[in-house]
Every structure is written in C-alpha cells, then in structure tokens.
Design a protein around this motif. Structure first.
Motif, mmCIF file in Angstrom:
data_model
loop_
_atom_site.group_PDB
_atom_site.id
_atom_site.type_symbol
_atom_site.label_atom_id
_atom_site.label_comp_id
_atom_site.label_asym_id
_atom_site.label_seq_id
_atom_site.Cartn_x
_atom_site.Cartn_y
_atom_site.Cartn_z
ATOM 1 N N GLU A 1 81.529 25.496 -56.627
ATOM 2 C CA GLU A 1 81.103 25.297 -55.242
ATOM 3 C C GLU A 1 81.535 23.956 -54.658
ATOM 4 O OE1 GLU A 1 79.341 26.142 -57.821
ATOM 5 O OE2 GLU A 1 77.444 25.049 -57.992
ATOM 6 N N VAL A 2 81.908 23.056 -55.512
ATOM 7 C CA VAL A 2 82.358 21.770 -54.988
ATOM 8 C C VAL A 2 83.868 21.569 -55.141
ATOM 9 C CG1 VAL A 2 80.127 20.597 -55.137
ATOM 10 C CG2 VAL A 2 81.646 20.631 -57.137
ATOM 11 N N ALA A 3 84.556 22.647 -55.495
ATOM 12 C CA ALA A 3 86.015 22.533 -55.657
ATOM 13 C C ALA A 3 86.669 22.417 -54.288
ATOM 14 C CB ALA A 3 86.563 23.753 -56.398
ATOM 15 N N ASP A 4 87.371 21.346 -54.067
ATOM 16 C CA ASP A 4 87.961 21.108 -52.748
ATOM 17 C C ASP A 4 89.478 20.902 -52.899
ATOM 18 O OD1 ASP A 4 88.778 20.312 -50.290
ATOM 19 O OD2 ASP A 4 87.510 18.509 -50.194
ATOM 20 N N PRO A 5 90.251 21.899 -52.485
ATOM 21 C CA PRO A 5 91.712 21.780 -52.642
ATOM 22 C C PRO A 5 92.305 20.581 -51.909
ATOM 23 C CG PRO A 5 91.089 24.046 -52.174
ATOM 24 C CD PRO A 5 89.854 23.214 -51.967
ATOM 25 N N ALA A 6 91.569 20.032 -50.962
ATOM 26 C CA ALA A 6 92.085 18.853 -50.264
ATOM 27 C C ALA A 6 92.204 17.656 -51.202
ATOM 28 C CB ALA A 6 91.171 18.513 -49.082
ATOM 29 N N LEU A 7 91.530 17.745 -52.345
ATOM 30 C CA LEU A 7 91.594 16.642 -53.306
ATOM 31 C C LEU A 7 92.855 16.670 -54.155
ATOM 32 C CD1 LEU A 7 87.861 16.701 -54.519
ATOM 33 C CD2 LEU A 7 88.925 15.116 -52.879
ATOM 34 N N ILE A 8 93.615 17.734 -54.048
ATOM 35 C CA ILE A 8 94.852 17.812 -54.841
ATOM 36 C C ILE A 8 95.847 16.777 -54.322
ATOM 37 C CG2 ILE A 8 96.852 19.267 -55.387
ATOM 38 C CD1 ILE A 8 94.959 21.665 -55.352
ATOM 39 N N PRO A 9 96.373 15.957 -55.188
ATOM 40 C CA PRO A 9 97.323 14.932 -54.723
ATOM 41 C C PRO A 9 98.577 15.588 -54.143
ATOM 42 C CG PRO A 9 96.609 14.495 -56.995
ATOM 43 C CD PRO A 9 96.098 15.849 -56.639
ATOM 44 N N ASP A 10 99.201 14.870 -53.273
ATOM 45 C CA ASP A 10 100.365 15.402 -52.554
ATOM 46 C C ASP A 10 101.637 15.253 -53.377
ATOM 47 O OD1 ASP A 10 102.246 16.235 -50.774
ATOM 48 O OD2 ASP A 10 102.109 14.459 -49.484
ATOM 49 N N PHE A 11 102.169 16.383 -53.801
ATOM 50 C CA PHE A 11 103.472 16.394 -54.465
ATOM 51 C C PHE A 11 104.409 17.359 -53.751
ATOM 52 C CE2 PHE A 11 100.867 14.537 -57.764
ATOM 53 C CZ PHE A 11 101.705 13.599 -58.333
ATOM 54 N N ALA A 12 104.397 17.258 -52.425
ATOM 55 C CA ALA A 12 105.149 18.221 -51.609
ATOM 56 C C ALA A 12 106.641 18.214 -51.926
ATOM 57 C CB ALA A 12 104.919 17.921 -50.129
ATOM 58 N N TRP A 13 107.158 17.089 -52.399
ATOM 59 C CA TRP A 13 108.590 17.040 -52.714
ATOM 60 C C TRP A 13 108.995 18.038 -53.792
ATOM 61 C CZ3 TRP A 13 109.666 15.699 -57.736
ATOM 62 C CH2 TRP A 13 108.665 14.986 -58.431
ATOM 63 N N LEU A 14 108.009 18.464 -54.583
ATOM 64 C CA LEU A 14 108.337 19.391 -55.667
ATOM 65 C C LEU A 14 108.901 20.715 -55.147
ATOM 66 C CD1 LEU A 14 105.271 18.843 -58.039
ATOM 67 C CD2 LEU A 14 107.678 18.438 -58.624
ATOM 68 N N THR A 15 108.467 21.094 -53.952
ATOM 69 C CA THR A 15 108.938 22.379 -53.414
ATOM 70 C C THR A 15 109.705 22.208 -52.100
ATOM 71 O OG1 THR A 15 106.734 22.611 -52.441
ATOM 72 C CG2 THR A 15 107.147 23.802 -54.482
ATOM 73 N N ASP A 16 109.969 20.988 -51.762
ATOM 74 C CA ASP A 16 110.711 20.721 -50.520
ATOM 75 C C ASP A 16 112.204 20.910 -50.799
ATOM 76 O OD1 ASP A 16 112.091 19.519 -48.425
ATOM 77 O OD2 ASP A 16 110.610 17.913 -48.184
#
Lengths: 369, 369, 369
Positions: free
Chosen positions: A136-151
């Motif tokens: 209930e407290v899992a918040d995907p916004a807490l995932i660090p940004d690694f957008a370059w991996l799929t950019d």
C-alpha cells in the motif's frame, strides 16, 4: 604449485538454510533484472532471502509473487504461465497476479483460500523493479530516473549476474571510484585516485564527485572515447539511492571544455541482496555516439563485463570472505578519505532501516570524511 | 550404479566463516611452502585460520604479514609488490615488512596508523617457515634441520598441496608407518607392519623406529633402489617436531649391511593447519644417487605424489569426515601398538599448547603403547 | 542472462557434520540397493546419518556392519574382503560379519575387544534390506513382497541413485500421483489428476488408488504399452510401507476390461534416508510382455530414469531447499485432496516413531483428506 586459497572461480549456489539472517530496507524499489529477460517462462529468484516468482500475464504485464507454493513448497518460478496465471510445476495449482489461487486441476477443483505474497512490480527504463515492503505504500515515483536506458539517443551495453559478497560492499565499491586505478588499471587510470573529490548527502541520496583536470586517459577508456593519449578533463559523478541503486556518470572532454559539453558515459549499478552473502548485480553503461556500431558495442560490453564481473566481483567476494560473517563496523575498518561516500550511504541506510522498523533513529554523527 | 558417499575428489574451498574454532600451538615454526614458489607475486594463504600475505621485498627477502587489509578487508596477498612494499589490490595502500602503512596513494596521502600483524618468516632449507606466535620469542634455531633439501649431494622430489582433514591426522599417518602396507601396497610392502618397532619421546620430539631384517622389498621401493626382488634389511625412522613437521628416513641395504652404510631416502612431511578441517601439506624425498637422472626423478616424483596425494589424502579426508567434527579423544579410539608415536605426539602437543596458554599442565599419564 | 537460483544440477556430497539431526524409525527394513551391485568389493554408505559398510563373505552372503573403523575412523566400506572378513583400508584390522575383530596384522597380533555395530541384512527380491534397529527384533517376514523383481515372468528396468531432499518428500511424491500430469507430461497424462481416487490406511500400510476410465493414454505410457492413441481404463495403486518403501502398480486395459485382466506395470520406489537432506532412491518397474526385447527395455529404462531422476528429483530437491530446514508441519502446508495418502503416511510414521521411542502416542486426529 599451490592454488591461492581465496580465488575460487565457482560461485557456490546458496541454499536458504535456517531462518533469515539479514535485516533489509523493505519500503524501497530493488532492481530485479532486465525486463526483456522475462519472457514467456517465469523466473525463480531469491530476494532478501525470500523466494519470489516472476511472470508475465497474458497482456504481457510482469508480476512478482511469493515463489514457494503453499501446497508442497515447490518453486513456482519454475512453473508455466497458463491463461495468464502462474501454474505450479509440481501439482498444477494456478495463482493469479494478486496471489489468489484461481485454478485447482484436481477433482472437485475447489479453490483453496491460500494466498501468495504479492510484491509490487514495475517495469521502467527497461528494468523490472520490485517493492519488498507493504504494497500500500509502494510508490513508483520513488524509482530513480534511468531514462537513458531506453532512450534511442543512447546505445547501452549491460549485464546481470549473481555475485558473492554483501550488497553494501558492492555499493561501497562504486562510491569509492579510487578503486578503479588498482582494480581496473587497463580501463581507468589515475583520474579517480589523484583528482579532487567531494562527498555529500542530499535528502536520501548520497553523492560522490571526482574531478581531475588535464590528465591523460588510460588506454581503455581512451579507446572507448576515441581519445587515446589525449589529455582530458574528467569528472566522475556517483549518486547512491537507498539501498543500493547507483548511477555513475563518467564525463570527459578536452581540457577547458564546459562540463555539460563533455562526453557523458552514464552507468547503472544496481545491487539487490539475495542473501547476506550473495547479491544480484545488474549493470549498464550508455553512450550517445557510435550508436549503430555493433563492433564498438561488443568491445565496450566485453571491457565492462571484464571490469565488473572479473575484476570487481572477485575482490569483493574475497573481502567478504575475509570478514567471516562479522558486522562491518565491528571490524573497525580503517576509514580513508575516499570512503566518504560509502560511509554516508551505510549510515543513512542504517537510519532508514531503523526508521522503517519503528526504532528510534540513531544519532547522526558521521565524521566528515 | 551408486557412487560411494565418501570419495569426493573435489576439495571444497574452505570459507572462513564465524570465529576461529581451533586452538593451536603458536610459538613454533610452521612450514609455509617452498621458498622458490614465492616469486615476484605475493601469495595469500590461511594459516591457523588467519589470513596471511607472503611477499618478497626488493632485496628478495620473504616476509609474512596479516593478509587482510585494515581498510576494506581485501586480501593483501593478491596484491603486488611496489617499491618493496605490499600494495593492496583494492585501493592501493602499501605496507612494509614491519606491517606499517608506507604509502597512501589517495589525495593528501596521510599515512594511517593502522599496522598489520607481522609474522616472523625464515627462509631455510629451501622452505619458508612462519612463526604464528609472539615475534619476540621467535627463535630460528628451533627450526628442524632439513639441510639435505638444499644440499647438492641430494636430488629432491617434492610437492605442496592442500589436504582435507585435521593436521594431527596427517602426522599420525606418518608416525604409524604400518599404514603403508595397506594404503601404498605397490610402493611399500610388509616392512613396517611385520618388523620390530619402537616409539619414544625425546624432549619435545617424538620418535618412531621400524626395523625389518632380511625381507623382500615391494616392487615400488625396490625399483626406486634398483633392487627389485632382493632381500634387504629395512629401517624406518620418523622424527616428529611439534606441532606437525616430520622427518622420515627410509633406510635399506643388503642383509647384514651396517645401518649407516645402507641407502638412505630422507623425507620431509610438514603439515600446517589451514582450518580445523584442512591442512597445508608440504613433502619432499631425497636420494644421493642417480643425481642427474631426470627420468628417475620424474618416476620417483610421480610415485610419491600418487602415494601421498592420491592414497594417503583421501583416506585421511574420509576418516576426518567420519569423525564429524568430534574431538579425537571423545571418540575413544582403539589404540594399537602402532599408535605409540601418534599418541605420544598428540599428548605432547596437548601439553605444549596448554603450557603455552598458561594453563596447568595435564598429568603425563600415557599408556605404554 | 542469469541462471535460475534453484536449479543446481550438482548434488553436493553431504558431509556428516556435527551430531545426528534426525529422528528415524529404526525397527524396520530399509532398502540398501540392488543385491547384484554388491560384488567382491565392499561398499561404504550412510544410512540414517550412520556410516555402514556392506560386504559379502566367502559364501557370498551379504553383511552390514558399522562403517567407521574403531581404530582410526577410516571408512571400512572402502576396504577389501580377505578371508571372508572386512579389512580396513587404513591399517588392515579385519572384522567378521558379527563385528568382531578377527585379524590384527600388526606385531603381536592381539585381537582388540572392539566390536562394530552389526545391522541385520537380508537379500530378498534382488535387493538388500537393512534393519537399523535392535537386531533381536529384526523379522524378515516384515519385508514387503516384491517377488516380481526376480520372477522370470517379469522383465525389470531399474535404478539407484542419491537424491537431495528429505525422504518423506519422496514418498509423498509417489502417494500423490497427480504430480505426474505436471512433472511427467510426456509420460503420463491426465489419468491421475482427473480420475477418481481413494486413500486409506490398513494396519501399518497406507494406500492410494486412482481410477480413470475410458481416457487416452499419453504418448509415453501409450508407447510403453503399444497402445498410442487408444482409450483405456487406468488404475494407479500405491502401497506405502513404513517408513518409505512403496509399490506402485500402473494398470491399464481397453475400456471395460476387468481390472485383473488389464496390463500391469508394477514399480518399486524405495527411499532410505542418508541424512535429513539426502535420500537413497532405489526404483524399478516391471512388465510381463516383450520379455526378451532389449531395445524395449532400453527405451523403458531411459524414459523412467528421465522421469524419476531428471523430473521428480529436481523439483523435490528445490521444494526441500525452499523449506529451509523447517519441520514440514510448522510450515502449515495447504492440504489438497491428493494429499490423502501422503498425510496418512506422515502421521502414521510419526506415531510409529513415537511408539518406538516409548513416547505416548499422539492422538490420531487426521482430517479426512
């Protein structure tokens, strides 16, 4: 004549024996592995000493549930996906992504009330991320940004393996880049040993920064950048996210180039504890040049795999063994300047775990390393 | 159809787990290995459950220091020697032979006050000998005399390996030569089972003597001596030095030959505990004939390596396993006449350890075996 | 990219470490192995965590004695048989089938009074059976009837191996035939999942019966019976004898055939605990047709060996590992209808062990599964 005692190339398969031994941060996202490595077949894994089964439903959405069948304790991750549900490989009970038993193939077919643990799982940046705490407290916004991996602007080489040694030793390793001069001499030279460095905490992240101006690249990284023998300004920037997900930006350019005009090689180093003695290690490095050059990618992949899996891993494994299961602090480690990142990360993680467990927070009392 | 349970050819690499389990004699010289096996590269070893790094300084002098870096616990014996100092393979701190940190390659370069343990190390008779007790009482005069190992009048074949099983089981094995008839039938026949034998203690050494007159050599040793099928007088003389360094003289000649006119094959068998379950085993056998005969040496090497490493080691390993970690005496071993040497050595070692630890000496109360 | 954690094809050799951990039924017959596998060479085994040496005397009669020499704890089962006595491979003491030392090859030759444990051993039905309890109450009449194993009217394929996992998990596996549909899909189809089934206890045996009328055989068993694609009536009849010797009769015939006119494929599945984590597994399947057809036997052998050793064993091993050494009941297993046999066997075995140990019998309180 006599083989060294400590260099054992074989990774012993850990057997979960006895009750859990470690205490872990649970309300956080751990890297499971590469999303595209999870296909039609489920996977069985151990995270934080808990068996977990990973599978994709009919829509292709990835899920994580408890990996031990409540019937006869078989590894669900060795089963199959049927009708979008995870079928036990032993007696065929099927469980859906909510952990409910949705099919009992046996006479009568009554559905038992047993439920599997369900772990929030998010597919992002080409990775699967798992939350080992309360859903209930899992918040995907807490995932660090690694957008370059799929950019598509970035070409990425990557790996995933199991490593012997406690996961904190692995994040220490990245936060103290000075090891590269000794452990990866062919790849990285003096840059991180002799330059300036700075360590600081920012909220719940820890940062390490290395700066070395006008020095010569080692051949390995020089070749990767096409600048062998040319002096460069270097920057190494490491960001640690609790408990052990790190971004490491390797930045270099001709002397005097503004930092943001330099070439950037971003890396991911994610460490997920399997047991107190073993760690899942997922890594990647990107580049924004030579994008379609497969030979380049192959050479870069080989060089980094060698560095991370054949150079870092053995020495961390052997250091772990020489600790003989003792608590890190109880061994009174000698603290050098370069430990400023690792020490901050260790203390912060300790506080985060204590906070999570409702214990009083220890005094923040760190030496300025 | 079903492999035997006990015969496992793979030596599991022991991991130091948990606190030390054994009690050892420390004020004595243990054999490390062959001096010429330690070259430019350091070595990492475990002795008496302690990590030790071995290295040679710029003058070629061998040293032993604690094998675990005080910074991040990396195995120093996997490092390099730079400027005569031992450089940690992980972050490059350098330590001299006195255990002092003499180089810090990191910014500032302050030398930490940490000191490694230093173990007196002596190179003698082609071997390295280590003292695991207080350095101030280390006396090289206590090293047993194995001068034949480096005397050009002797040709020597030799080996060094790691063996599974407690080190005392290994010295028991040499002191009771009667095992040869059963374990090494191709090499040594009845000589040590059926002859006369005598065991005695002399100060802090224990002796076993076997005498068998006018009997036929087995083919193995007969071939080694060039006397297949010829009756001989045999003598087997074993000297045990605490805790587990043994000399074994195999003596043979035509019936009636004075003992000191017989052919002598001297052997070294040195056992150094690595853990309570594993032992470093260093062995050698000399001859004073056929000195330049390489084929002879090769055959002799092969025969002895087979005997010691393929015949002795498995049966001692399996006996050790069947003891299940229990204390030797608690298992109430049946004592035969041939145990007179091993029993004396065990009791003497027990007294020496007790004396060293300042405990009252147990009563010397040995049965006359 | 990342190997599954749990699927380790290597069976680690268990080392007996520390005191015994399990509690076993002792006044009963355990299967040792195939009688013809014990020839002139003795065998060393571990049963119920005890070392046992097996050998044949000069008359060819098989015997079992304690497997650890009382002198120096060597594995007697690695020795030789000389003059009908078992000679220790280490120092040559010889023991007869009554466990008495009958030869001391050392000077003097006095026979020590030490006696080995003696285990009643019976050769019957081509198998060796061992009694691990008090010899005076060993009654060969208690050996279950597997006369078909040596009856020339039957052709038998068979195997013997060591398996990782607790022995009760192995007998559970046979009593719940529904696993076959999932674990052995190529061999056995729906017959045991979808049919009728019944479980009951009869004295000290437990029975499971599966009935499925007019269904199609899977290709594997269809091929074995020469009836691919033909509908059949099937019966699966399992009888469990404490502690873990099972007979499984696979019965099939054209729809409407009286059961005793159907084709019968009888099987033996015998599980003998080696340690709490490992099991000796002896299996056989018979047929009363194609008796002289070696190619048929070879194919049947390969199919069953694959099913038992490559399909059953890994999933039981991994289930065992996921139990992490915990007691079966403490894990609160979900009980399905198909567990009616396994649960009865477990409870009966628990009562038999408690009775044997003189403890009060637990209330018989089983759910009607």
């Amino acid at each position: 004549m006599q083989a060294p005692v400590l260099s054992n190339p074989v990774l012993a398969i850990p057997v979960l024996a006895g009750p859990p031994r470690g205490t872990y941060l649970r309300r956080c996202w751990y890297v499971v592995g590469w999303a595209d490595a999870l296909g039609e077949s489920p996977q069985d894994r151990i995270f934080l000493e808990e068996p977990v089964a990973l599978f994709r439903d009919e829509a292709g959405v990835a899920h994580a549930v408890g990996g031990r069948c409540p019937h006869r304790f078989a590894p669900l991750g060795q089963g199959r996906v049927l009708g979008g549900a995870l079928a036990c490989p032993y007696h065929g009970l099927r469980f859906d992504a909510q952990g409910a038993c949705v099919h009992n193939p046996h006479p009568g077919g009554q559905l038992p009330a047993a439920r599997l643990p369900v772990y929030p799982l998010v597919e992002r940046h080409g990775l699967l991320w798992i939350w080992m705490g309360e859903a209930e407290v899992a918040d995907p916004a807490l995932i660090p940004d690694f957008a370059w991996l799929t950019d598509p602007a970035w070409a990425v080489v990557r790996g995933a393996t199991r490593a012997e040694g406690h996961y904190e030793l692995y994040s220490d390793n990245i936060l103290d880049l000075s090891h590269a001069n000794f452990v990866h001499p062919a790849l990285v030279a003096r840059a991180f040993t002799e330059g300036e460095r700075r360590f600081w905490q920012d909220g719940e992240t820890v940062h390490a920064e290395y700066v070395r101006l006008d020095d010569t690249l080692s051949n390995g990284i020089g070749a990767m950048l096409g600048r062998v023998g040319q002096p460069q300004d270097f920057y190494g920037e490491v960001t640690w996210h609790a408990p052990a997900v790190l971004r490491f930006d390797y930045v270099a350019g001709p002397p005097g180039t503004p930092r943001d005009a330099c070439t950037l090689l971003p890396s991911l180093h994610a460490f997920t504890p399997e047991t107190p003695d073993t760690t899942h290690y997922v890594w990647a490095t990107g580049r924004d040049f030579a994008l379609g050059d497969a030979a380049f990618s192959q050479a870069m992949q080989a060089a980094l795999e060698h560095a991370f899996e054949r150079e870092d891993m053995p020495i961390i494994r052997d250091s772990h063994r020489l600790m003989r299961g003792a608590d890190f602090w109880s061994l009174k480690p000698l603290v050098l300047g370069g430990d400023g990142g690792g020490i901050r990360a260790r203390r912060l993680l300790q506080r985060l775990i204590a906070r999570e467990q409702g214990a009083a927070l220890p005094q923040d009392n760190e030496a300025d390393a």
